[in-house]
Design a protein around this motif. Structure first.
Motif, PDB file in Angstrom:
ATOM      1  N   LEU A 694      56.273  33.762  37.050  1.00 22.02           N
ATOM      2  CA  LEU A 694      55.481  34.905  36.610  1.00 22.02           C
ATOM      3  C   LEU A 694      56.287  36.204  36.715  1.00 22.02           C
ATOM      4  N   LEU A 695      57.199  36.260  37.653  1.00 20.90           N
ATOM      5  CA  LEU A 695      58.073  37.434  37.749  1.00 20.90           C
ATOM      6  C   LEU A 695      58.953  37.554  36.508  1.00 20.90           C
ATOM      7  N   PHE A 729      44.741  31.114  38.366  1.00 25.50           N
ATOM      8  CA  PHE A 729      43.655  32.093  38.339  1.00 25.50           C
ATOM      9  C   PHE A 729      43.952  33.176  39.381  1.00 25.50           C
ATOM     10  N   GLN A 730      44.805  34.070  38.986  1.00 31.79           N
ATOM     11  CA  GLN A 730      45.213  35.165  39.867  1.00 31.79           C
ATOM     12  C   GLN A 730      45.260  36.436  39.053  1.00 31.79           C
ATOM     13  N   LEU A 731      44.934  37.563  39.679  1.00 27.30           N
ATOM     14  CA  LEU A 731      44.768  38.810  38.950  1.00 27.30           C
ATOM     15  C   LEU A 731      46.066  39.249  38.265  1.00 27.30           C
ATOM     16  N   SER A 732      47.192  39.092  38.932  1.00 24.60           N
ATOM     17  CA  SER A 732      48.449  39.500  38.318  1.00 24.60           C
ATOM     18  C   SER A 732      48.789  38.633  37.107  1.00 24.60           C
ATOM     19  N   TYR A 758      43.779  29.872  26.725  1.00 23.11           N
ATOM     20  CA  TYR A 758      43.289  28.654  27.396  1.00 23.11           C
ATOM     21  C   TYR A 758      42.903  28.956  28.840  1.00 23.11           C
ATOM     22  N   LEU A 759      43.751  29.723  29.554  1.00 25.18           N
ATOM     23  CA  LEU A 759      43.464  30.028  30.957  1.00 25.18           C
ATOM     24  C   LEU A 759      42.223  30.902  31.089  1.00 25.18           C
ATOM     25  N   VAL A 760      42.069  31.875  30.194  1.00 23.65           N
ATOM     26  CA  VAL A 760      40.889  32.743  30.258  1.00 23.65           C
ATOM     27  C   VAL A 760      39.621  31.938  29.983  1.00 23.65           C
ATOM     28  N   LYS A 761      39.696  31.046  29.026  1.00 20.78           N
ATOM     29  CA  LYS A 761      38.526  30.218  28.701  1.00 20.78           C
ATOM     30  C   LYS A 761      38.154  29.327  29.872  1.00 20.78           C
ATOM     31  N   ARG A 762      39.140  28.730  30.520  1.00 24.82           N
ATOM     32  CA  ARG A 762      38.844  27.866  31.660  1.00 24.82           C
ATOM     33  C   ARG A 762      38.287  28.676  32.841  1.00 24.82           C
ATOM     34  N   LYS A 772      32.045  32.841  43.355  1.00 27.92           N
ATOM     35  CA  LYS A 772      33.114  33.440  44.147  1.00 27.92           C
ATOM     36  C   LYS A 772      34.453  33.414  43.422  1.00 27.92           C
ATOM     37  N   ALA A 773      34.451  33.000  42.172  1.00 31.04           N
ATOM     38  CA  ALA A 773      35.710  32.874  41.441  1.00 31.04           C
ATOM     39  C   ALA A 773      36.383  34.227  41.248  1.00 31.04           C
ATOM     40  N   TYR A 774      35.586  35.279  41.066  1.00 24.87           N
ATOM     41  CA  TYR A 774      36.182  36.607  40.862  1.00 24.87           C
ATOM     42  C   TYR A 774      36.859  37.104  42.133  1.00 24.87           C
ATOM     43  N   VAL A 775      36.334  36.719  43.283  1.00 19.56           N
ATOM     44  CA  VAL A 775      36.984  37.085  44.546  1.00 19.56           C
ATOM     45  C   VAL A 775      38.274  36.291  44.720  1.00 19.56           C
ATOM     46  N   GLU A 776      38.258  35.036  44.262  1.00 14.55           N
ATOM     47  CA  GLU A 776      39.456  34.202  44.379  1.00 14.55           C
ATOM     48  C   GLU A 776      40.612  34.740  43.539  1.00 14.55           C
TER      49      GLU A 776
END
Length: 1111
Positions: A694-695, A729-732, A758-762, A772-776
């Motif tokens: 990701l970097l 599923f990470q904010l960055s 695809y990741l956004v849909k999942r 709690k997914a948004y906190v994760e």
């Protein structure tokens, strides 16, 4: 040039060289002596390199030295001296200063020297200079090896070093602001080399059989020639662009055009219909200013992007947290230079590569090179193999570096570079560059193997399959990329390193996937490191050796004794056959101790056949009853063990030292296991490996399409193949994909766009089920957290076995009984009393808190020992009495700890003894070696091992001790007596380490300083101790009657026997030793077949061996 600032002597020396008039140089009469004086000045310059700077300011190379070698080359002495001086003047600034100075003053000097070197390089960009060098080198190489003098070899080496130094000079970016395809100073030097024919001489030196000593110099010059080049640029030089290249360029232009169009459109929308002179002021409701009022906005509404951080100073990033800087940019040289270098590469691969790389590799393995010279080898491997793969691939041209040895060499260097990167932090940048170079070489090996798979030649494809089988089988090659990704540090390693690492990992996984698909079962090597903790105090349980236990063991063994065929020695062992006799005797005793009678008897009979001399293991016609008696003697005998021998050897260092600390022991177990590609991919599913990807994804717009494809393919393996999309599923991650989706040129990154959607849909579908997914999103997740996030948060791992009512009542009762006791740790007292022995300490403490019997502060696990700090008067008196009672024992502190009423830690007791003044230092409380038990056995072992090889010196030492004891008894005076050896055998014994250890064991004192030459018998040793030590030098002739006398030695602390008994015993032992010496002398010169005289080997003998012989 301000010549008045120069040193007057230096200025006079430069003036005495000569002068340049037009194109003609007139040398002075003492020109040669002046050159030698300049060399002498350079040898004594200061740390600021003042002489070098002054000569550079005077432009001595441009105005004097180069004209001299061009116009006066016939003067051989002057020519050699000028070459020698220029080699010194052109050496890199890094060698002059050691490193880039941190001090501003010395950094200025460093830059001045570098600028002078750049001026020298520009002066060398002349065809006439290199013509002279080429012609001189050619004439020297024409000489046969027998005709060459030492001066000729020195001149060849200096010419090569001079060219190396000139090519090594870095470019000046402020002066050389040239575009691609324009000739730089470096290009002009290369062109001069080519026009003079010097490049042909380089190829000759690389391929000639008789010139292999210059291989390292040649490789270094070649690497500097291609410093600014890339294999791809040289391959495409002089060729029309292919359709693939045209398509690639058109795609890049289309992406840039779309991005520019989108930016233009957004700027159009931001502009209002009116002019902006009256932008107005607006109130932003809901956004508070410094006070309680809303923020007032003084800009156009088309670009409302207000933040409180506007106008703030950007926070400075600490130096240790900054990203690593990239190396210099690559530029494209002039076309004629690229064409000449391309032809050089083709000729070099066909005629020189394999031979030169073999010579350099041998020099590196034999450590005949300088430090870090392996970097030139790594560069040449990656560059020329890439050129071969890009031009017209031929596996035979690079066969020398296409082997498993090459993979092993590079893998070892990568590991070494990474370790140095962590330890040598000051040179972390240099180690990072070397590590990047090794990674490029490893990547090129994989690319070449992949290219071999596509070959039409069946033999090449088979060779590729063999290489892949090896690198996929061995664990080191298979997991190197996992390690490198996990250990990536952006502050030490640049982004280009990460790019090559990601692309290499992608290639390796693709090759491994293809290799696994063609095979059903793939077996690979697996290594497992097991760590176990061992304590010096803890020893393995040994069989009981008390007389009663030995008698019981003998009764059992005697009934089981039967014949068995066993081998008492190891023919493949490096230990001599005679030395294995001791081990054989110990093996017989071990078999008896564990009650394996048949094996012991079989070993005894087999050893009798191997060592029949002296009837050590019994005579050939021994009766069964005599065999049983012999085995019984072996069972009761004290034999030297390896552990005891180790104690004897290290006794000098460890006698006063503390007991051994707990240490970790590692053992590597190698096994084979079935390989599954999907299980291997699962090891990449960790945040530590995903972060580097990701970097690199953050700079997606600067990456090549292939790099973005490698990133997308790895993320696809994790999210789709492993069904672990929640790992991403990470904010960055979502921030990066949001930037890609909103990019005007998103059509050029279609693969990344598809993955982002695809990741956004999942995530949206998961958030509908898990609130709690948004906190994760705020946290990186491991495999366990991913499973919880997708399958639900369970607490099965936190469940503990339930406590029944009976168990709770039992715990309550036990706690009430012991709560008022003064035990240091009540939990440790309750654990063995519980009916359920499987309960742990933590479970008991948790239940006590749950039952409200203790508070939460009780949950902290107490340390071993006690918290008692204060000492009462009774306890101090008790401690003083115990110390007086055990102060002369071998283990003072241990005995005190056993008898002390109030249990305390060893450290507390030691501190109290020190504070009470009972001891002056801690070492007085260390456990001492026992003189009565251990000292006897170790001393007996020493005597037994030395009695046959040094029987003469032992007899001499015994007589010295007895004589000194008689003198002290008669005179009543004690003074140190030197042990002066007068025979050659005694002198050799006094220099023997084993004999010296025996002397220390007996209490003798070594020479205290240079003025003392002999060992001495100390004055403090009493008469009885001297006689006991003399008696200890001879093993006992009679069977020991009790445990104290079993070792055959007597400590100095024992009571002396009667005077008559000592004299008789001493006389008997002396006679036995004299007879043994006489037998040895006779056996040296006798070879009779009857076997009466058998030569005694000069090896270590066991105690039992000597006892049986005497008996």
């Amino acid at each position: 040039v301000d010549l008045f600032m120069m040193n007057c002597e230096l200025l006079a020396t430069c003036s005495a060289l000569g002068y340049l008039e037009g194109d003609t140089y007139h040398k002075e009469a003492d020109c040669l002596e002046s050159v030698k004086d300049l060399i002498r000045y350079l040898r004594h310059e200061d740390d600021a390199r003042d002489v070098r700077q002054q000569l550079g300011e005077s432009q001595i190379v441009q105005n004097d030295l180069l004209p001299i070698i061009i116009q006066h080359r016939q003067d051989k002495a002057l020519f050699d001296a000028c070459i020698r001086l220029m080699v010194n003047l052109t050496q890199p600034a890094m060698l002059c200063f050691g490193k880039v100075p941190d001090d501003p003053v010395f950094r200025h000097h460093f830059l001045q020297v570098t600028s002078h070197l750049q001026a020298y390089k520009e002066a060398f960009a002349s065809e006439s200079v290199f013509c002279i060098l080429s012609e001189t080198l050619y004439n020297l190489l024409q000489l046969d090896w027998e005709q060459r003098q030492e001066e000729d070899n020195l001149l060849i080496e200096r010419i090569l070093l001079l060219v190396r130094n000139v090519l090594h000079v870095p470019a000046d970016p402020s002066e050389e602001k040239k575009v691609d395809d324009d000739a730089s100073v470096h290009d002009r030097v290369l062109w001069a080399i080519h026009m003079s024919g010097f490049d042909d001489l380089i190829k000759f030196l690389a391929s000639a059989q008789s010139e292999q000593q210059w291989s390292m110099h040649v490789l270094e010059i070649i690497s500097l020639m291609f410093r600014d080049q890339t294999p791809e640029a040289l391959v495409s030089a002089g060729h029309a662009r292919s359709a693939e290249e045209k398509k690639k360029d058109s795609n890049e232009l289309e992406a840039l055009r779309q991005k520019e169009h989108a930016e233009k459109h957004s700027r159009t929308l931001q502009r209002g219909t009116r002019h902006s002179r009256f932008g107005g002021s607006f109130v932003v409701q809901g956004l508070k200013a410094i006070g309680d009022k809303d923020v007032i906005y003084h800009r156009n509404l088309q670009n409302v992007n207000y933040t409180h951080d506007i106008g703030k100073a950007v926070r400075r990033v600490p130096k240790r947290h900054r990203k690593a800087q990239e190396s210099g940019e690559k530029r494209r040289s002039a076309l004629n230079v690229r064409l000449f270098l391309r032809e050089f590469c083709v000729d070099f691969l066909e005629n020189c590569y394999n031979r030169l790389m073999y010579l350099v590799k041998e020099s590196l393995i034999r450590e005949q090179t300088q430090q870090h010279d392996e970097t030139y080898y790594l560069w040449a491997l990656s560059f020329f193999m890439a050129f071969n793969r890009g031009s017209c691939f031929r596996a035979d041209l690079v066969s020398e570096t296409m082997s498993i040895r090459a993979f092993h060499f590079i893998e070892r260097n990568i590991t070494n570079y990474y370790e140095m990167l962590l330890t040598d932090r000051k040179e972390a940048t240099s180690w990072s560059r070397r590590m990047h170079l090794a990674l490029k070489a490893y990547q090129e090996l994989l690319l070449t193997v992949n290219e071999m798979d596509r070959s039409e030649d069946e033999s090449i494809r088979q060779s590729s399959s063999v290489i892949k089988s090896n690198i996929f089988y061995l664990m080191e090659y298979r997991e190197i990329f996992l390690t490198l990704l996990r250990k990536y540090d952006e502050t030490k390693q640049p982004e280009s390193y990460l790019k090559d690492l990601v692309e290499s990992t992608h290639l390796f996984l693709r090759m491994l996937d293809r290799f696994c698909k063609g095979r059903k079962n793939l077996m690979v090597q697996r290594k497992r490191v097991k760590r176990r903790k061992s304590q010096g105090k803890k020893k393995e349980a040994a069989p009981e050796t008390s007389p009663e236990a030995l008698e019981e063991t003998w009764k059992i063994v005697e009934e089981e004794l039967k014949g068995a065929g066993l081998v008492p020695f190891d023919a493949t062992s490096e230990t001599p056959l005679e030395d294995q006799r001791t081990e054989a005797m110990v093996r017989v005793q071990d078999a008896l101790l564990v009650r394996m009678g048949p094996e012991a008897l079989g070993l005894l009979r087999a050893a009798r056949e191997v060592w029949p001399e002296g009837d050590v293991f019994g005579s050939a016609d021994v009766e069964p009853e005599e065999e049983l008696e012999l085995l019984k003697q072996i069972l009761h005998a004290k034999l030297p063990r390896s552990s005891q021998t180790a104690v004897v050897e290290e006794e000098e260092e460890e006698e006063d030292g503390p007991e051994m600390e707990e240490e970790e022991l590692e053992s590597v177990q190698v096994s084979e296991t079935e390989f599954k590609f999907l299980d291997f991919i699962k090891r990449f599913a960790t945040p530590g490996i995903v972060r580097p990807y990701l970097l690199l994804l953050k700079s997606y717009s600067k990456n090549t399409p292939h790099t973005n494809h490698c990133i997308a393919r790895m993320l696809h393996r994790l999210a789709v193949d492993l069904k672990m999309d929640a790992l991403l599923f990470q904010l960055s991650v979502f921030h990066i994909f949001n930037k890609i989706l909103n990019d005007p040129a998103a059509a050029a990154y279609q693969e990344l766009v598809t993955l982002g959607k695809y990741l956004v849909k999942r995530f949206v579908s998961l958030a509908a089920q898990n609130n709690k997914a948004y906190v994760e999103l705020l946290f990186w997740k491991n495999v366990g957290a991913v499973r919880e996030m997708t399958e639900g948060y369970t607490k099965e791992w936190e469940k503990r076995p339930a406590w029944t009512e009976e168990e709770e009542e039992e715990l309550r009762r036990l706690y009430e009984e012991h709560r008022d006791s003064e035990v240091p740790d009540i939990v440790e007292t309750l654990l063995p009393l519980l009916s359920n022995s499987n309960r742990t300490r933590r479970q008991v403490v948790t239940q006590l808190v749950h039952m409200r019997l203790v508070d939460n502060n009780f949950c902290r696990i107490q340390r071993k020992g006690t918290r008692i700090v204060l000492w009462t008067e009774e306890q101090e008196l008790e401690l003083q009495m115990l110390f007086e009672e055990y102060r002369d024992s071998d283990d003072v502190l241990g005995n005190i700890m056993k008898k002390l009423t109030a249990k305390r830690s060893r450290a507390r007791v030691v501190d109290k003894l020190l504070s009470m003044g009972l001891v002056s230092e801690r070492r007085e409380l260390y456990k001492k070696r026992s003189r009565s038990a251990h000292g006897k056995s170790t001393g007996n072992i020493m005597v037994a091992t030395l009695v046959l090889c040094m029987s003469g010196p032992l007899l001499w030492l015994q007589n010295c001790l007895n004589k000194t004891a008689d003198d002290r008894e008669n005179d009543g005076l004690s003074q140190p007596v030197p042990l002066a050896p007068f025979t050659e055998s005694n002198e050799e014994a006094m220099e023997n380490k084993s004999f010296q250890r025996l002397l220390r064991k007996l209490g003798m004192r070594a020479p205290a300083n240079e003025q003392e030459s002999f060992w001495r018998i100390p004055a403090k040793i009493s008469v009885s101790e001297l006689r006991s030590a003399a008696a200890a030098l001879s093993p006992k002739e009679d069977k020991p009657k009790n445990d104290d006398e079993q070792d055959g030695t007597r400590s100095p602390a024992e009571e002396p026997r009667g005077e008559e008994e000592d004299d008789a015993t001493r006389e008997q032992r002396a006679q036995a030793l004299r007879a043994l010496l006489l037998a040895r002398k006779r056996k040296r010169f006798t070879d009779e077949d009857a076997g009466i005289f058998v030569r005694i080997p000069k090896k270590k003998e066991t105690v039992i061996y000597y006892q049986l012989r005497v008996k």
